[in-house]
Design a protein around this motif. Sequence first.
Motif, PDB file in Angstrom:
ATOM      1  N   VAL A 139       0.843  -1.200   0.000  1.00 52.34           N
ATOM      2  CA  VAL A 139       0.000   0.000   0.000  1.00 52.34           C
ATOM      3  C   VAL A 139       0.879   1.251   0.000  1.00 52.34           C
ATOM      4  O   VAL A 139       0.653   2.181  -0.777  1.00 52.34           O
ATOM      5  CB  VAL A 139      -0.975  -0.002   1.202  1.00 52.34           C
ATOM      6  CG1 VAL A 139      -1.633   1.351   1.388  1.00 52.34           C
ATOM      7  CG2 VAL A 139      -2.030  -1.087   1.026  1.00 52.34           C
ATOM      8  N   VAL A 140       1.876   1.282   0.869  1.00 56.82           N
ATOM      9  CA  VAL A 140       2.780   2.436   0.931  1.00 56.82           C
ATOM     10  C   VAL A 140       3.475   2.628  -0.411  1.00 56.82           C
ATOM     11  O   VAL A 140       3.535   3.751  -0.936  1.00 56.82           O
ATOM     12  CB  VAL A 140       3.804   2.272   2.076  1.00 56.82           C
ATOM     13  CG1 VAL A 140       4.909   3.318   1.975  1.00 56.82           C
ATOM     14  CG2 VAL A 140       3.103   2.359   3.433  1.00 56.82           C
ATOM     15  N   ALA A 141       3.976   1.552  -0.994  1.00 59.59           N
ATOM     16  CA  ALA A 141       4.663   1.652  -2.286  1.00 59.59           C
ATOM     17  C   ALA A 141       3.700   2.161  -3.358  1.00 59.59           C
ATOM     18  O   ALA A 141       4.077   2.982  -4.212  1.00 59.59           O
ATOM     19  CB  ALA A 141       5.228   0.303  -2.679  1.00 59.59           C
ATOM     20  N   GLY A 142       2.456   1.707  -3.308  1.00 59.32           N
ATOM     21  CA  GLY A 142       1.472   2.168  -4.275  1.00 59.32           C
ATOM     22  C   GLY A 142       1.165   3.642  -4.127  1.00 59.32           C
ATOM     23  O   GLY A 142       1.027   4.364  -5.134  1.00 59.32           O
ATOM     24  N   ILE A 143       1.058   4.117  -2.903  1.00 60.29           N
ATOM     25  CA  ILE A 143       0.791   5.544  -2.666  1.00 60.29           C
ATOM     26  C   ILE A 143       1.982   6.368  -3.162  1.00 60.29           C
ATOM     27  O   ILE A 143       1.807   7.409  -3.804  1.00 60.29           O
ATOM     28  CB  ILE A 143       0.496   5.816  -1.191  1.00 60.29           C
ATOM     29  CG1 ILE A 143      -0.807   5.126  -0.771  1.00 60.29           C
ATOM     30  CG2 ILE A 143       0.402   7.310  -0.918  1.00 60.29           C
ATOM     31  CD1 ILE A 143      -1.023   5.065   0.727  1.00 60.29           C
ATOM     32  N   GLU A 144       3.186   5.883  -2.858  1.00 66.23           N
ATOM     33  CA  GLU A 144       4.381   6.604  -3.324  1.00 66.23           C
ATOM     34  C   GLU A 144       4.423   6.650  -4.865  1.00 66.23           C
ATOM     35  O   GLU A 144       4.762   7.693  -5.439  1.00 66.23           O
ATOM     36  CB  GLU A 144       5.639   5.933  -2.765  1.00 66.23           C
ATOM     37  CG  GLU A 144       5.790   6.138  -1.270  1.00 66.23           C
ATOM     38  CD  GLU A 144       6.924   5.346  -0.660  1.00 66.23           C
ATOM     39  OE1 GLU A 144       7.418   5.771   0.403  1.00 66.23           O
ATOM     40  OE2 GLU A 144       7.302   4.296  -1.215  1.00 66.23           O
ATOM     41  N   ALA A 145       4.051   5.555  -5.496  1.00 66.48           N
ATOM     42  CA  ALA A 145       4.027   5.535  -6.964  1.00 66.48           C
ATOM     43  C   ALA A 145       2.954   6.466  -7.517  1.00 66.48           C
ATOM     44  O   ALA A 145       3.162   7.167  -8.518  1.00 66.48           O
ATOM     45  CB  ALA A 145       3.795   4.106  -7.461  1.00 66.48           C
ATOM     46  N   LEU A 146       1.809   6.495  -6.850  1.00 63.51           N
ATOM     47  CA  LEU A 146       0.716   7.389  -7.265  1.00 63.51           C
ATOM     48  C   LEU A 146       1.156   8.844  -7.146  1.00 63.51           C
ATOM     49  O   LEU A 146       0.859   9.673  -8.009  1.00 63.51           O
ATOM     50  CB  LEU A 146      -0.508   7.117  -6.404  1.00 63.51           C
ATOM     51  CG  LEU A 146      -1.829   7.734  -6.821  1.00 63.51           C
ATOM     52  CD1 LEU A 146      -2.258   7.237  -8.183  1.00 63.51           C
ATOM     53  CD2 LEU A 146      -2.909   7.407  -5.781  1.00 63.51           C
ATOM     54  N   ALA A 147       1.876   9.152  -6.076  1.00 66.55           N
ATOM     55  CA  ALA A 147       2.354  10.525  -5.884  1.00 66.55           C
ATOM     56  C   ALA A 147       3.402  10.908  -6.922  1.00 66.55           C
ATOM     57  O   ALA A 147       3.471  12.072  -7.343  1.00 66.55           O
ATOM     58  CB  ALA A 147       2.945  10.672  -4.479  1.00 66.55           C
ATOM     59  N   ALA A 148       4.189   9.943  -7.340  1.00 63.84           N
ATOM     60  CA  ALA A 148       5.263  10.225  -8.299  1.00 63.84           C
ATOM     61  C   ALA A 148       4.779  10.265  -9.740  1.00 63.84           C
ATOM     62  O   ALA A 148       5.463  10.816 -10.615  1.00 63.84           O
ATOM     63  CB  ALA A 148       6.371   9.183  -8.165  1.00 63.84           C
ATOM     64  N   ALA A 149       3.604   9.670  -9.989  1.00 61.44           N
ATOM     65  CA  ALA A 149       3.124   9.557 -11.374  1.00 61.44           C
ATOM     66  C   ALA A 149       2.773  10.913 -11.961  1.00 61.44           C
ATOM     67  O   ALA A 149       2.305  11.795 -11.291  1.00 61.44           O
ATOM     68  CB  ALA A 149       1.894   8.660 -11.405  1.00 61.44           C
TER      69      ALA A 149
END
Length: 195
Positions: A185-195
């Motif tokens: 979940v954390v990795a997904g949120i970080e990826a969403l923020a970076a996208a």
Amino acid sequence: MPRAGLSAAAVSRVALGAVDAGGPAGFADLTLARVAAEAGVATPSLYKHVGSLAALRREVAVLAVRDLTEQLVRATLGRSGPDAVRALCHAMRDYAHAHPGRYAAVQVAADPADPDDAELAAAGAEVVGVITAVLRGFDLPEERAVDAVRAVRAAVHGYVSLELGGGFRLPQDRDRSFAVLVDLVVAGIEALAAA
């Protein structure tokens, strides 16, 4: 004349006790007859304090959402970023394990078109506000915040629902698996923020 000591608040407390005692099905199994029996009164006596079973269920949901919100605030206070998300996810899971009946009540969504649901809608907005505040540490674009809130809730709820329902029967450590889920979940949120 209402029974001495019985009030709307007392009926709600009795209903919460019944929901807690009923485990994961406690909220679904809540009835006025059960609450009346627990309160030591006849079912019609409850109508002096609560309008209907639907109204009582709504009140239980409001109380459960507020209770969860308080726990999430305590767990995340002073934390940010991945640490806050991890604390949030673990607090949600801990709440579900400690109060499976109340956790089921938390899942009741308010109908925005129903004025009777206004208090439940406000309580729901508060818990979503806590999750949103936790996610602010990731500098998500505003249009992605709802996606992230939904992803966090769905991931934790899916895991907890399977867990409480006996869906994880393999011998491997469920706590470790939950930690992996939270890391994803954390990795997904970080990826969403970076996208």
